[in-house]
Design an enzyme around this catalytic site. Structure first.
Site, PDB file in Angstrom:
ATOM      1  N   ASP A 120       0.825  -1.210   0.000  1.00 35.95           N
ATOM      2  CA  ASP A 120       0.000   0.000   0.000  1.00 35.95           C
ATOM      3  C   ASP A 120       0.863   1.265   0.000  1.00 35.95           C
ATOM      4  OD1 ASP A 120      -2.425  -1.216  -0.108  1.00 35.95           O
ATOM      5  OD2 ASP A 120      -2.976  -0.891   1.983  1.00 35.95           O
ATOM      6  N   ASP A 273      -6.919  -7.475  13.732  1.00 38.05           N
ATOM      7  CA  ASP A 273      -6.452  -8.786  14.163  1.00 38.05           C
ATOM      8  C   ASP A 273      -7.231  -9.284  15.369  1.00 38.05           C
ATOM      9  OD1 ASP A 273      -5.464  -6.783  15.770  1.00 38.05           O
ATOM     10  OD2 ASP A 273      -3.357  -7.271  15.474  1.00 38.05           O
TER      11      ASP A 273
END
Length: 518
Positions: A120, A273
């Site tokens: 990214d 996460d």
């Protein structure tokens, strides 16, 4: 003049009916939170001792026989499951070669390994360097793909989610994630995959982090002490007691079927996460923590990077707690014990109470009581319990026991940012979804420090390093210390002077690695 003369009278009028009761209530609440934190740490200590004495090691609780071609010679490498390895990146100029090289060096059949570099990056030069590195490994026969997106929507969660949409992922049974600064050993997959391969109820195998730059500066030593307790005690206890803990976002292996059943990656908080781990746990999946499997990584060594990281790690869990509390309570697939563990131990005590009580009690309430002698704090609450909690936290890093005093002061300073971030997450205020990638230095600092003359010329300006909140709290504590010297009876000034100095040191930016400006 009349207003100045009237201030003492106004203070005396509100002191007894307002200030004293409110401060007593605040002390009572902080003492209650301290007791909760103490009991949680004591519980952890008892369980970890029991785990060690009873030998409840993962290899004794789960089947983990090695996978090898000799088990079925006719299958050959097909006996190994196909594994997808994802490496999310964002302008990782200093460490991209280390992580890609380590992953491509994993000892797993090449036709059963798929590597995704999810880049990214916004720097065109960095993107080109990462792409060329991927091509270099592809020419060596590694099945590696370079993936980019048009935008950074969803940040890391968005990148991971986009990586899962490719058709070839359907052939993969397991998924491994390594952040850009993580360097797994070649046998990583051989030591983790068997737990998933032989135990269909397991969704996640988490490895431990090992820090290559722990000795870089005093700040990294402090971080090592905190994180070692997390890995050696918190993760070990949670894995052994109820087979649940928060995924650390990297150095973990997921069963892709479990990820899909849990709903995949979501970007509703900055802890994607932890979000995935809780949703998978609520579906009945089990997690395993392998403390013996260690993956090299890098600690943030600049204060700015560490501060942004701690904001994300404190704000995200609080925000996730706000969004998932009802879902956890109403879930019907898991036991009441696991619900209690997730809500009370995992979220309430560790992610909320621990942050709030540290700053509020030790940096606000205790100093304030010096000006209001009618409010008394029992010695067990301000001395004995904090001492025991600190000693229990120190068991994770015996080599740094002599730094315990500095660790206390530094943790209290960082509690300012953690408390602020926790409240932002609970209230879902302005910076609740702020994501700043933790800066990694790699070997850059060593190269820059080699040219001392250049470093002196380009050294960061003093005013660019000032941290105003820390300076403000330091001034408050310092003034409280002098007031206690003059009028106090509890000798709090000893602690207050040391703690104020710690705030001042951080306030002027004299902490962590100072990177010269180029």
């Amino acid at each position: 003049m009349d207003a100045a003369v009237g201030l003492p009278d106004a203070w005396s009028q509100v002191r007894a009916p307002v200030i004293v009761p409110l401060l007593k209530l605040a002390v009572a609440l902080c003492l209650l939170m301290s007791v909760l934190l103490f009991l949680e740490r004591l519980y952890m200590a008892v369980v970890i001792v029991g785990v060690k004495l009873l030998g409840r090691r993962p290899e004794r609780r789960y089947k983990c026989d090695p996978i090898c071609e000799d088990d079925d010679p006719e299958l050959g490498s097909a006996a190994f499951p196909v594994v997808l390895v994802q490496i999310p990146m964002f302008n990782e100029r200093e460490v991209y070669q280390l992580s890609i090289g380590a992953v491509c060096g994993l000892s797993w059949p090449s036709d059963r390994l798929v590597v995704q570099v999810l880049d990214d990056s916004t720097d065109p030069l960095v993107k080109e360097m990462v792409r060329m590195e991927c091509e270099r490994w592809a020419h060596k026969g590694i099945n590696i793909t370079y993936q980019i997106r048009e935008d950074r929507k969803g940040y890391k969660a968005g990148a991971l989610k986009a990586g899962m949409k490719h058709g070839y992922v359907r052939e993969c049974e397991y998924m491994v994630i390594f952040d850009a600064d993580f360097q797994p050993d070649p046998d990583f997959l051989h030591r983790t995959i068997p737990y998933l391969h032989h135990n269909p109820e397991i969704a996640l195998v988490q490895a431990r982090w090992r820090f290559v730059n722990a000795d870089e500066c005093l700040m990294t030593r402090m971080q090592e002490m905190s994180l070692d307790y997390h890995f050696k005690v918190e993760q070990e206890v949670s894995s052994s007691v109820c087979a649940f803990f928060g995924f650390n976002g990297t150095a973990g292996v997921w069963r892709i079927a479990a990820v899909n059943e849990a709903g995949g990656w979501k970007d509703r908080t900055t802890v994607e996460d932890m979000d995935l781990a809780i949703r998978a746990s609520l579906k009945g999946w089990k997690f395993v923590y392998l403390g013996d499997v260690q993956v090299k990584s890098e600690l943030p060594s600049t204060f700015k990077a560490f501060r942004f990281q701690q904001h994300r790690w404190s704000c995200g869990p609080a925000n996730l707690f706000r969004k998932m509390l009802v879902e956890i309570v109403t879930n019907k697939k898991v036991t009441i014990w696991k619900k209690f563990h997730v809500i009370y131990n995992f979220f309430l005590v560790r992610k909320i109470v621990a942050h709030i009580v540290t700053f509020t009690f030790y940096c606000i309430i205790i100093p304030t009581t010096i000006f209001v002698p009618e409010v008394h704090i029992p010695k067990w609450g301000c001395v004995y319990i904090p001492t025991i909690i600190t000693l229990l936290n120190s068991v994770g890093t015996p080599r740094s026991f002599h730094l315990l005093f500095f660790w206390i002061l530094f943790e209290n300073v960082m509690s300012l940012h953690r408390t602020k971030a926790t409240l932002i997450g609970l209230l879902e205020a302005g910076r609740a979804n702020e994501w700043v990638v933790t800066e990694k230095l790699g070997s850059a600092m060593k190269m820059k420090s080699a040219n001392k003359a250049s470093a002196r010329k380009s050294f960061m300006r003093m005013w660019e390093r000032l941290n105003v909140p820390e300076l403000g709290v330091g001034a408050f504590l310092f003034s409280c210390g002098w007031y206690d010297v003059a009028f106090g009876k509890d000798n709090f000034f000893i602690y207050l002077f040391f703690q104020s100095m710690a705030f001042f040191v951080v306030g002027v930016g004299y902490v962590g690695t100072i990177v010269p400006q180029s």
